[in-house]
Every structure is written in structure tokens, then in C-alpha cells.
Design a protein around this motif. Sequence first.
Motif, PDB file in Angstrom:
ATOM      1  N   LEU A 579       0.861  -1.437   0.163  1.00 23.19           N
ATOM      2  CA  LEU A 579       0.076  -0.021  -0.111  1.00 23.19           C
ATOM      3  C   LEU A 579       0.951   1.218  -0.032  1.00 23.19           C
ATOM      4  O   LEU A 579       0.530   2.251  -0.696  1.00 23.19           O
ATOM      5  CB  LEU A 579      -0.739  -0.051   1.420  1.00 23.19           C
ATOM      6  N   THR A 580       2.149   1.161   0.772  1.00 25.00           N
ATOM      7  CA  THR A 580       2.750   2.323   0.794  1.00 25.00           C
ATOM      8  C   THR A 580       3.347   2.888  -0.633  1.00 25.00           C
ATOM      9  O   THR A 580       3.512   3.905  -0.995  1.00 25.00           O
ATOM     10  CB  THR A 580       3.989   2.359   1.777  1.00 25.00           C
ATOM     11  N   GLU A 581       3.798   1.842  -1.203  1.00 30.98           N
ATOM     12  CA  GLU A 581       4.389   1.871  -2.649  1.00 30.98           C
ATOM     13  C   GLU A 581       3.182   2.292  -3.565  1.00 30.98           C
ATOM     14  O   GLU A 581       3.599   3.229  -4.297  1.00 30.98           O
ATOM     15  CB  GLU A 581       5.058   0.690  -3.053  1.00 30.98           C
ATOM     16  N   ALA A 582       2.243   1.763  -3.257  1.00 28.68           N
ATOM     17  CA  ALA A 582       1.154   2.396  -4.423  1.00 28.68           C
ATOM     18  C   ALA A 582       0.718   3.663  -4.167  1.00 28.68           C
ATOM     19  O   ALA A 582       0.764   4.300  -5.027  1.00 28.68           O
ATOM     20  CB  ALA A 582      -0.370   1.396  -4.069  1.00 28.68           C
ATOM     21  N   ARG A 583       0.933   4.040  -3.058  1.00 31.76           N
ATOM     22  CA  ARG A 583       0.425   5.431  -2.711  1.00 31.76           C
ATOM     23  C   ARG A 583       1.767   6.294  -3.208  1.00 31.76           C
ATOM     24  O   ARG A 583       1.222   7.443  -3.820  1.00 31.76           O
ATOM     25  CB  ARG A 583       0.406   5.583  -0.957  1.00 31.76           C
ATOM     26  N   ASP A 584       2.777   6.122  -2.921  1.00 30.38           N
ATOM     27  CA  ASP A 584       3.879   6.536  -3.794  1.00 30.38           C
ATOM     28  C   ASP A 584       3.825   6.827  -5.101  1.00 30.38           C
ATOM     29  O   ASP A 584       4.321   7.849  -5.755  1.00 30.38           O
ATOM     30  CB  ASP A 584       5.257   6.245  -3.103  1.00 30.38           C
ATOM     31  N   ALA A 585       3.431   5.679  -5.899  1.00 31.70           N
ATOM     32  CA  ALA A 585       3.234   5.747  -7.284  1.00 31.70           C
ATOM     33  C   ALA A 585       2.196   6.709  -7.651  1.00 31.70           C
ATOM     34  O   ALA A 585       2.608   7.487  -8.604  1.00 31.70           O
ATOM     35  CB  ALA A 585       2.882   4.302  -7.851  1.00 31.70           C
ATOM     36  N   TYR A 586       1.028   6.741  -7.134  1.00 32.54           N
ATOM     37  CA  TYR A 586       0.078   7.802  -7.611  1.00 32.54           C
ATOM     38  C   TYR A 586       0.492   9.102  -7.100  1.00 32.54           C
ATOM     39  O   TYR A 586       0.224  10.006  -7.925  1.00 32.54           O
ATOM     40  CB  TYR A 586      -1.168   7.345  -6.672  1.00 32.54           C
ATOM     41  N   LEU A 587       1.256   9.388  -5.994  1.00 35.46           N
ATOM     42  CA  LEU A 587       1.515  10.594  -5.633  1.00 35.46           C
ATOM     43  C   LEU A 587       2.739  11.068  -6.814  1.00 35.46           C
ATOM     44  O   LEU A 587       2.642  12.444  -7.062  1.00 35.46           O
ATOM     45  CB  LEU A 587       2.244  10.748  -4.367  1.00 35.46           C
ATOM     46  N   ARG A 588       3.638  10.334  -7.385  1.00 37.10           N
ATOM     47  CA  ARG A 588       4.408  10.506  -8.254  1.00 37.10           C
ATOM     48  C   ARG A 588       3.846  11.020  -9.574  1.00 37.10           C
ATOM     49  O   ARG A 588       3.943  12.074 -10.190  1.00 37.10           O
ATOM     50  CB  ARG A 588       5.552   9.604  -8.633  1.00 37.10           C
ATOM     51  N   ALA A 589       2.649  10.263  -9.806  1.00 37.29           N
ATOM     52  CA  ALA A 589       2.028  10.864 -11.251  1.00 37.29           C
ATOM     53  C   ALA A 589       1.175  11.748 -10.981  1.00 37.29           C
ATOM     54  O   ALA A 589       0.894  12.558 -11.891  1.00 37.29           O
ATOM     55  CB  ALA A 589       1.043   9.440 -11.266  1.00 37.29           C
ATOM     56  N   LEU A 590       0.909  12.379  -9.501  1.00 30.64           N
ATOM     57  CA  LEU A 590       0.028  13.466  -9.477  1.00 30.64           C
ATOM     58  C   LEU A 590       1.000  14.596  -9.539  1.00 30.64           C
ATOM     59  O   LEU A 590       0.592  15.725  -9.755  1.00 30.64           O
ATOM     60  CB  LEU A 590      -0.491  13.447  -7.980  1.00 30.64           C
ATOM     61  N   GLU A 591       2.297  14.358  -9.310  1.00 33.64           N
ATOM     62  CA  GLU A 591       3.189  15.474  -9.427  1.00 33.64           C
ATOM     63  C   GLU A 591       3.352  15.774 -10.988  1.00 33.64           C
ATOM     64  O   GLU A 591       3.574  17.143 -11.307  1.00 33.64           O
ATOM     65  CB  GLU A 591       4.857  14.855  -8.944  1.00 33.64           C
ATOM     66  N   LEU A 592       3.089  14.860 -12.005  1.00 33.94           N
ATOM     67  CA  LEU A 592       3.142  15.020 -13.335  1.00 33.94           C
ATOM     68  C   LEU A 592       1.869  15.621 -14.053  1.00 33.94           C
ATOM     69  O   LEU A 592       1.748  16.420 -14.736  1.00 33.94           O
ATOM     70  CB  LEU A 592       3.557  13.678 -14.006  1.00 33.94           C
ATOM     71  N   ASP A 593       0.859  15.268 -13.089  1.00 32.92           N
ATOM     72  CA  ASP A 593      -0.613  15.751 -13.571  1.00 32.92           C
ATOM     73  C   ASP A 593      -1.516  16.018 -12.143  1.00 32.92           C
ATOM     74  O   ASP A 593      -2.230  15.112 -12.038  1.00 32.92           O
ATOM     75  CB  ASP A 593      -1.063  14.660 -14.481  1.00 32.92           C
ATOM     76  N   PRO A 594      -1.314  17.149 -11.726  1.00 36.54           N
ATOM     77  CA  PRO A 594      -2.075  17.215 -10.463  1.00 36.54           C
ATOM     78  C   PRO A 594      -3.408  17.516 -10.600  1.00 36.54           C
ATOM     79  O   PRO A 594      -4.267  17.571  -9.630  1.00 36.54           O
ATOM     80  CB  PRO A 594      -1.265  18.569 -10.114  1.00 36.54           C
ATOM     81  N   THR A 595      -3.810  17.942 -12.062  1.00 40.88           N
ATOM     82  CA  THR A 595      -5.366  18.275 -12.415  1.00 40.88           C
ATOM     83  C   THR A 595      -6.150  16.995 -12.690  1.00 40.88           C
ATOM     84  O   THR A 595      -7.005  17.012 -13.439  1.00 40.88           O
ATOM     85  CB  THR A 595      -5.332  19.337 -13.404  1.00 40.88           C
ATOM     86  N   ASN A 596      -5.369  15.838 -12.735  1.00 35.64           N
ATOM     87  CA  ASN A 596      -5.991  14.389 -13.045  1.00 35.64           C
ATOM     88  C   ASN A 596      -7.091  14.073 -11.931  1.00 35.64           C
ATOM     89  O   ASN A 596      -6.415  13.413 -11.102  1.00 35.64           O
ATOM     90  CB  ASN A 596      -4.854  13.534 -13.453  1.00 35.64           C
TER      91      ASN A 596
END
Length: 920
Positions: A579-596
Motif C-alpha cells: 500500500l505504501t508503494e502504491a500510494r507513492d506511485a500515485y503521488l508521483r503521477a500527481l506530480e506530473l499531472d495534478p489536475t487529473n
Amino acid sequence: MAAMSWKEILLLTGLVVGCYWNSLLCGFAFDDVSAILDNKDLRPSTSLYNLFRNDFWGTPMTEERSHKSYRPFTVLTFRLNYLFSELSAASYHLLNVVLHAVVCVLFLRVCRLFLDKTSSLVAALLFAVHPIHTEAVSGVVGRAELLSSIFLLAAFLAYTKSTGADHSIVWAPIALTVVLVAAATLCKEQGITVVGICCVHEVFVAQGFTLPMLLDTLRRVLQGKDGFPYAVLQTLLKLIVLVISTLLLVIIRVQVIQSQLPVFTRFDNPAAVSPTPTRQLTFNYLLSVNAWLLLNPSELCCDWTMGTIPLVESLLDLRNLATLVFYTFLGLLVYHSLRYRHSSAKSVIMALSFIVLPFIPASNLFFPVGFVVAERVLYVPSMGFCVLVAHGFKIVSHKGHLKKISWLIIGVLLTTHAMKTFNRNWDWESEYTLFTSALKVNKNNAKLWNNVGHALENQNNYAKALQYFLQATRVQPDDIGAHMNVGRTYKNLNKSKEAEEAYLLAKSLMPQVIPGKKYATRVAPNHLNVYINLANLIRANESRLEEADQLYRQAISMRPDFKQAYISRGELLLKMNKLTEARDAYLRALELDPTNADLWYNLAIVNIEMKDPSEALKNFNHALELNPRHKLALFNSALLMQESGEPKFWPEANRRFLIYVEEEPDDANGYFNLGMLAMDANENAAAERWMRKAISLQAGFRSALFNLALLYSQSKREMDALPALDELLRHHPEHIKGLILKGDILMNHKKDTSGAKACFERILRMDPTNVQGKHNLCVVYFEERDLPRAERCLEETLALAPNEEYVRRHLSIVRSKMAAMSAAGQPLTSAGGATISAKEEKQKRVKGGKNVRKSPTERGGVGIEQSESLDSSQSDKRTKGKSTKEIKDIEKKRAAALKRLEEIERILSDCISPLRNVYS
């Protein structure tokens, strides 16, 4: 310059409508899918600001995968279409036809500047019907050409007003020209080329210079014999203003695209990545190909990429002769137009400026573009071509013996072009018709085979689509996308082994990893999806999850900004319970696209798995701020609020469920949860309405049927609950709670002991260890006056649940009853279950109204209190004929017995758990 008449305007408009009315029957095809159907910037829920930060396809300009096509004004018109008709294709096509008619009228107005009345009308009529325009008019994305052309022509017309009657400079038209040039550029990039057209008009038409005159003036100035003439200085001043304005627009445009050119591959434009001299020979040959399409638009094709036009790899290639002829003819026209000052030269130079300058950005000569040939980019250059044809007609028609022939040729040309245009529109009816028509022209383009396959795939005709995808791999064996399509289709056909082989073959065609090498310049972003597709395929096998994760990480290593890889990896890590790694993956994606909004939603799902509902709700709310009608975020956030058990959240949860059912009116789950909220709020009428709606949409809806029955039971409408329970048990015969509720209603309200007994026995056949079903069957035995069997049953129940105090107490009651009856000499059983006299049975019916059972939601089953109270009444009957003292003693004992029954009732009410379970 002759003014336009209303008859001419109506003639042009009527001709446009006649040629293009059938385009209104077309759907969205080819690039329309990405620009319209998949583009979130069209939706009212998307901020208007996004139109000015995203490219034409809705991709942020900051992303490397963006095509860098910045056309916010065009997208704005798409958004207006969506506002009025959403995704009704007819309205989009109608506006395109209207815009083409406007362009034709403006073009006629421009032609009047350097052609006579008849010739200018011929040029405008030819432009209106030319088949090369079908892609720009019938293809919705061609609107960029139409809008840009309107502002381009308007800017040119404004600039022609910049010289006063006394040859002075009038600045207002120049300022208006700059504004219109900016607007044209915001519709499509080539709009900026009108500045060059204005410069040509200023020098060679407005000022009447020729090239020899300019060279002579420059020579005299350099020799010091003379200064610049005033007219030349005026011209220079105006041109400097135009050039500076253009440079400012270019600088802004470069900033918008982040100083990066889009990424194209050899599949998009093979010559662009070819070595010298192949690249130069091919690009120059393509000029003659485009010229031929204007001259002879008989074989039109929606896609000219890949192998459509083989590369010119040698000077000995005969196609170089076409290039030579093209440049020879162009050179003669340029020489004629620049050497002389007469009106014919002016007409030709303006025609050439309209042909050459707007085509330069698409020519590949100065920078590569993402296509080999594109018919829609010939929309503006065709204006110059039409002027040349009309000018030639003017020359020929003035020769007496050729006048009739020239009119006949023009008539035939207009008629055949109009018919070709009308028939070509039908090709744009759907993606399937468009791409199959293209294959008739060109069978060497793997992209066309792929696109026909996509069209069939969209119709769920996977078997036939596979044939086209396989043909694409044969036409272009190194086409990564084609092999990916084959793999995806095999997956859709449930052929996992073949799908994996296809994906592995596509992966083998990818460039090998070289440390420190940047891949964005060599790998199309969509080709990286091979890693995603292959990982998504193999992760269905629980033993290959780590292998799938390795593929996601490999894609990320090749493109650290590959957002989809982070999203897919986050889903996988969630499945692996990391779960922690999954959360980090989504947070990294949000850095690239915070309006998604989808990313915020996925992050909220991870928060739920991490048992952090408050953070989950916060992220759901983020998603809804970005997209207020995000269906999954609406549903799951409302569900989270509902499950919190806090009444303060219920109104907002109800509001979100209501929006959800507006978006998904056929999803029974939305109505079911609205019903559950209404039940929690004791709004029984609303709850019943929502539950019935859910059941009408989904026959046999398990939870809705059970809770509807429960609602009726709570509302003391037990008889209404039975049909719902019957429907529930017809679809779900194993539903234990439904059987318990039905048994309770049959026992307590219908006095159907045998029906209740059948329900409880059915439970025990499915689950012999079910304590509640077993206990309630014991009660049935007690109701049947079969006390020994009731005793044995309760003993068995106690063995199953030794810690259930209520079972122990009920067993004690039964044993006490048995002892009392034995002491009184009464039999413990009767034939069929009881030995009650007719008189006692009558009294039972009379006094049976005293019912102290709790409702099912309070008790979860039937009890034994009613039988105890009936025995008290029978004891009263046996007091007749006794002495007063004996009667008083009996009354005392009766009062004590009643007090004991009340205590038993309280105990039973406390010890039996509620029945209701909203997620049964």
C-alpha cells in the motif's frame, strides 16, 4: 475593385451547401475521436483555463508526449458545439460547412483585389467545390484550417487598408491586422504566415515594385548615389512593424510549447529520420506530390504516412524528374511575377504567395512535421492555385476563338469537382468507410490496415479486426503499434498465450536500454504502452506479479514522466498489498499531472485500503473539485460518508448519490444506496421508492430485495414483505437472513408454523451449524407443544453456541414447563405436536392477541413467550370450582408467573442480536 453582390454570396453559399450537405450525416472519424470524443477540454466541467494550457488534443503542453499543436480558439468552438449538442456529430459538421461558406465569401472579396469580377468569381467557385477540401470540411478537426483561414483572409483585407489616399500610413488597420494574425495563429499555427503575404502585397502590389527595381535601388544606395526613396522608407517602416509583431508571436509560441518540438518517429514521417540525400530528395519530391493533388484530386487518402510514398533514395530515381518539373514551373512563374509591373504579374505573385508561404510550415523543408502529406494543409494553398487557374481562364477567355472552350472547360471542371466532393464526403461517414476507401488508394500503408482494424474493434468484431492487424504487420514488419494491436485483439479473443507472444515481439522492436540515453526523441510515447499492455496481461497470473512490476519499472526508466506507467504500477502494488508503494506511485503521477481527477480517485482508494477514511474522503473531494461529475468519486465518496455512520454526512452523501444516478441512470447500485440512506434517516416512503427503482433495473437485486422486505417489516407491513422475500429467495435460495425473516413473519403474523418450520429447516440443510436458524426451529417445536423435541433442539443449539446465554435460559424455560406439566399430569406432546382441547384452542384464539414478541429487527427470530402467556390463560380456566383460599393462592402464583414472564421477555430482548444487515 468590384464589390460583391448578394447574388454572388448566395451562389457561393448555395454551392457549398449543395456539395457538403451530406457531410451532416457523417459521424466522428479518424482524428475527430481524439480531438472531440476523448478531449475533456470540451466538457463544461473542465475549466476554460485548460484550453489555454493544453494542446489541440487536450494534452498539457508541458508533457513531452504533447503534439505541441496550440489551437485554443478552435477547441473553444468545439466546446460551444458540446454546450449546445454535446456529442451530436451533425452540429459539428454543420458549423464546419457554415465556416467553409464564410471562407469562400472572404476569398471572393480578396480575389477582387487583383482579379476582375468574372475571374474572381471563377476562383471562388472553384475553391468552394475543390475536392481537396473534403478533409478540412467533412473532418471535424479540419475546423482549425477553416477558422485560421477566416482570420488569415480578414487580416490580409485589413492590411490592404493601411495605405491612405495620399499614400500615408494608416496605423489602425495595421494594429487590427496584428490582432487578427494572433487570432489566426491561435486557431492554427500556419495563420502567422499571412504576415508574409501582407509583405509581398505591400512591396509588389501596393508599392508596385519589381525585383529589378529593388535591386537597382539597393545598388544606388550602396554606391552612395542616392538615398532610400520615401516610398521605400514607408514600406520598410510598415514591414518592420509586421516583422516585429511576428517575432513576438513566434517567441510567445515557442514559450507555449516549452521550447520543444513534438516527438515524431519514422512511422509518422519516414523521410524525417532518413540520412542525406534521401531526406532532401524525398521532401522536395513531396512538393510535386502536393501540387499534383491540387491539379488532379482524383485519388484522395486520409493518411499518407508510413509506406504510402516510398523514399527517394537516389538521384537516379525517376521521380526526381517530377521534382525538377515542379521547380522549373515554379521558377518561371516567380520570374514572370517579379520582373514585370503589369496586373498579370501582380495576380501571379499574390497567387504564389498564397500557395507557397502558408505551405512552408507543413513542407518539412525547415523542420519535420508528423505527416508526409496531409490534404487539409492544402486548404489555404489551394486559394493561390484557384487564383492561378482563374487568371489562366481570364487570359484564355479573352482570345475570341477560345472563349467558349474556356467556359466549357471551367463548367466541366466545376461540375466534376462538385460531384467528386459530394461523393468523397460519404467516405467520411464513419471510420470504417474512411479507412477502407483509403486502402483502395494505397495498400502499402500499415497505419491504414491498423485503422480499419480499430474500426472493426470498436464494433466488437475482433476476429475480422485481427485479420487487418496481422496484415499491417506483414506490410510493415517493424511497426510496433501493429504488433501491439495484434496482442490486444488476441487478448480480447481470450487467447492469452498468442497475445503475450505478440507483445513480446513488439517489445523486441523497441530500442535497447542504453544508460544515460534519452528515449523521447526516438520512441513514440504510445509505443511505450507495450510495457503496460504486457504487464497488464501477465499480472492476471498471481505468480507473475513481480514480473509485471518489473515491466512497469522498465517503462518508467525509459520515460520518467510516463504517467500511465505510474498509474498502472499503482494498481498492481495495490493488488500486491504494497500500500505504501502504491500510494507513492500515485503521488508521483500527481506530480506530473495534478489536475487529473482519476489520479486523486485512485489515491483515495489506496487510502481506504490503508484504513484512512478521512484522507480518502479528502482525496475523493480533490477529484470532485477537478471533475464535479466524476462518477466513481461521487459514488465511493458518498458510500464512505454513508458507512461512517455520522448523520452529519448524510445530506451530502444523498446529494452525491443523486448526481451519480443522473450520470448513470441505469445503475441500480446508486438507487439502492439512496434507499439505504433514506432508511437510516427513517424516510420510509423515499426508501421504498429507491429500493423499488433499484429492483426494477436489476432483477433479483439481493440486497435491495432483502432491505425492502426489512423496511416493510419495520413499518409493520409484514404482509407486504412476503412478496419481496419470495422474489429474493427465488433468485437467491441460499439467502439465510431472508429465510429467517420470512420464517419469523410466517410464525408471528400468519400463524403459519409449518411454513416457518420449512424456512428454518432449509437453513439447517445449507448450514447445520447456523445457531440462529437452529434456535428458531426449537421455538417452532415449542409452539407445536412438542416440548421434548424443543428440549433436545435447544440442547443441540447450546452445544453449537455454549456461550449464548439466551439459549441456556430458553432451555431452562422449556425444562421448567416440562416439569410443571408433568407435575400437573399433563402430556408433554400432542398428536401432531400438541394435546390441546377444542375448548382450550378456542380460548387460544380469543386470548392470542396478547403478543409480546419483538419485531425481527429487535430480536432476529421468533420466541416462546406467546405460548407461556397462553398457558397462563389456561391455568385461569382450571381455577373454577375451587375454594376462595385456593383461588387466592392460585392468583398469587399467577401474578408471580406473569412477573417471571416479563423478566424472560426483557432477557430475550437483550440477548438476541438484530437481524438487519445492509450488505447481506
